[in-house]
Scaffold this motif. Structure first.
Motif, short mmCIF file in Angstrom:
data_model
loop_
_atom_site.label_atom_id
_atom_site.label_comp_id
_atom_site.label_asym_id
_atom_site.label_seq_id
_atom_site.Cartn_x
_atom_site.Cartn_y
_atom_site.Cartn_z
N LEU A 203 0.83 -1.20 0.00
CA LEU A 203 0.00 0.00 0.00
C LEU A 203 0.86 1.25 0.00
N LEU A 204 1.92 1.26 0.80
CA LEU A 204 2.79 2.44 0.88
C LEU A 204 3.54 2.68 -0.42
N ASN A 205 3.94 1.60 -1.09
CA ASN A 205 4.74 1.75 -2.30
C ASN A 205 3.91 2.00 -3.55
N CYS A 206 2.66 1.53 -3.56
CA CYS A 206 1.83 1.63 -4.76
C CYS A 206 0.86 2.80 -4.72
N ASN A 207 0.62 3.37 -3.56
CA ASN A 207 -0.27 4.51 -3.43
C ASN A 207 0.59 5.76 -3.23
N PRO A 208 0.68 6.64 -4.23
CA PRO A 208 1.57 7.80 -4.10
C PRO A 208 1.22 8.71 -2.94
N VAL A 209 -0.06 8.87 -2.66
CA VAL A 209 -0.46 9.73 -1.55
C VAL A 209 0.00 9.13 -0.22
N ALA A 210 -0.20 7.82 -0.05
CA ALA A 210 0.23 7.15 1.17
C ALA A 210 1.74 7.23 1.33
N PHE A 211 2.47 7.01 0.24
CA PHE A 211 3.93 7.06 0.31
C PHE A 211 4.41 8.46 0.66
N ILE A 212 3.84 9.47 0.04
CA ILE A 212 4.28 10.85 0.29
C ILE A 212 3.95 11.27 1.72
N ILE A 213 2.76 10.94 2.19
CA ILE A 213 2.40 11.26 3.58
C ILE A 213 3.36 10.58 4.55
N ASN A 214 3.62 9.30 4.31
CA ASN A 214 4.53 8.56 5.18
C ASN A 214 5.94 9.13 5.14
N SER A 215 6.37 9.57 3.95
CA SER A 215 7.71 10.15 3.80
C SER A 215 7.82 11.48 4.55
N PHE A 216 6.78 12.30 4.45
CA PHE A 216 6.78 13.55 5.20
C PHE A 216 6.85 13.29 6.71
N ARG A 217 6.10 12.32 7.19
CA ARG A 217 6.11 12.00 8.61
C ARG A 217 7.47 11.47 9.06
N ASP A 218 8.07 10.60 8.24
CA ASP A 218 9.40 10.10 8.58
C ASP A 218 10.40 11.24 8.69
N THR A 219 10.32 12.18 7.74
CA THR A 219 11.27 13.28 7.70
C THR A 219 11.05 14.28 8.84
N LEU A 220 9.80 14.64 9.09
CA LEU A 220 9.49 15.69 10.06
C LEU A 220 9.42 15.18 11.49
N LEU A 221 8.85 14.00 11.70
CA LEU A 221 8.58 13.52 13.05
C LEU A 221 9.62 12.55 13.60
N TYR A 222 10.14 11.70 12.72
CA TYR A 222 10.97 10.60 13.21
C TYR A 222 12.44 10.72 12.81
N GLY A 223 12.79 11.79 12.10
CA GLY A 223 14.19 12.00 11.75
C GLY A 223 14.76 10.99 10.78
N LYS A 224 13.89 10.38 9.95
CA LYS A 224 14.33 9.37 9.00
C LYS A 224 14.40 9.95 7.59
N ALA A 225 15.23 9.36 6.78
CA ALA A 225 15.28 9.72 5.36
C ALA A 225 14.24 8.89 4.60
N PRO A 226 13.65 9.46 3.55
CA PRO A 226 12.69 8.68 2.76
C PRO A 226 13.40 7.61 1.93
N SER A 227 12.63 6.71 1.37
CA SER A 227 13.18 5.71 0.47
C SER A 227 13.49 6.40 -0.86
N PHE A 228 14.78 6.59 -1.14
CA PHE A 228 15.17 7.33 -2.34
C PHE A 228 14.80 6.58 -3.61
N LEU A 229 14.84 5.26 -3.55
CA LEU A 229 14.50 4.46 -4.73
C LEU A 229 13.04 4.67 -5.11
N ILE A 230 12.15 4.57 -4.13
CA ILE A 230 10.72 4.73 -4.41
C ILE A 230 10.40 6.19 -4.73
N LEU A 231 11.02 7.11 -4.00
CA LEU A 231 10.80 8.53 -4.27
C LEU A 231 11.25 8.88 -5.69
#
Length: 260
Positions: A203-231
């Protein structure tokens, strides 16, 4: 693509001035004026915070920031996709009298919604400060994620602009599709922890909205880098969608005025 770039240069000022006019018209005659651009997303956020934290008793850390990040992305995506289906007929008075590349109408709408999204991101920043969210260098990935969101949304909007002219019921189909995407994008829940594997990754990899929301949360809240391959994959797909949209609009736009 050369024609597209030339038209963007030629009509860019029109898109900017038209976007400003739309923003002013939205709050004309209102007592609170531009404050509605702040109050509207705040009330929207408070409703979902109440539902998720009180009714469903979520334990997600930094939950107000968590949910407002999802709502900010969704509101931008939803507004653009919904508007694109009828954007040519909504501008019938312009389209039937003078020539203007139809993707300029989509660009103008994206400026309006992007401005509102920036206000929402400002509120996210305030919430991060109030909830003492720790900041890391990975917050800089916010910009490329935002770029991918814009490109995917713009590309889909261009394609829907074309088909919305010829398919009368497309607006209803899109509304139903957006409702499904809303619930599958993890706006008020964490897909990674609430949905079992491997369905959460699919779901995260195939739904662009889900992936982007999750990436923003990882970056802003959890200090993680997004998946550069999927991005990077979604970035390339965004370019492809924009290219397809431009091509079909250039090919058929002369017939739009006759249809509407």
């Amino acid at each position: 693509m050369k024609r597209f770039i030339e038209n963007i240069k030629r009509y860019f000022k029109y898109a900017v001035y038209s976007a400003r006019a739309d923003l002013k018209a939205e709050v004309a005659g209102s007592y609170l004026n531009w404050l509605w651009w702040i109050l509207d997303p705040m009330f929207f956020m408070m409703i979902y915070i109440f539902i998720a934290s009180v009714v469903f008793k979520t334990t997600e850390p930094y939950f107000p920031v968590f949910i407002f990040t999802g709502l900010t992305v969704w509101d931008y995506f939803n507004r653009n996709i919904n508007a694109s289906v009828k954007i040519v007929s909504a501008n019938r008075a312009i389209v039937t009298k003078i020539y203007i590349p139809k993707y300029i109408l989509v660009l103008q709408k994206s400026f309006v919604t992007f401005f509102k999204m920036l206000i929402s991101w400002g509120l996210v920043a305030i919430l991060m400060f109030l909830w003492k969210v720790p900041l890391t260098i990975n917050i800089l990935y916010f910009i490329p994620i935002l770029l991918v969101l814009y490109m995917i949304t713009f590309g889909l909007s261009l394609i829907l602009t074309h088909f919305g002219i010829f398919i009368e019921d497309l607006g209803n189909v899109v509304a139903l599709g957006l409702r499904l995407v809303f619930y599958l994008s993890g706006i008020f829940y964490n897909i990674a922890t609430r949905i079992p594997e491997p369905f959460n990754k699919i779901l995260l990899n195939c739904n662009p909205v889900a992936f982007i929301i999750n990436s923003f949360r990882d970056t802003l809240l959890y200090g993680k880098a997004p998946s550069f391959l999927i991005l990077g994959g979604w970035f390339i797909l965004g370019i492809v969608l924009i290219g397809i949209g431009i091509h079909i609009i250039h090919k058929y736009e002369n017939s739009y005025a006759k249809v509407i």
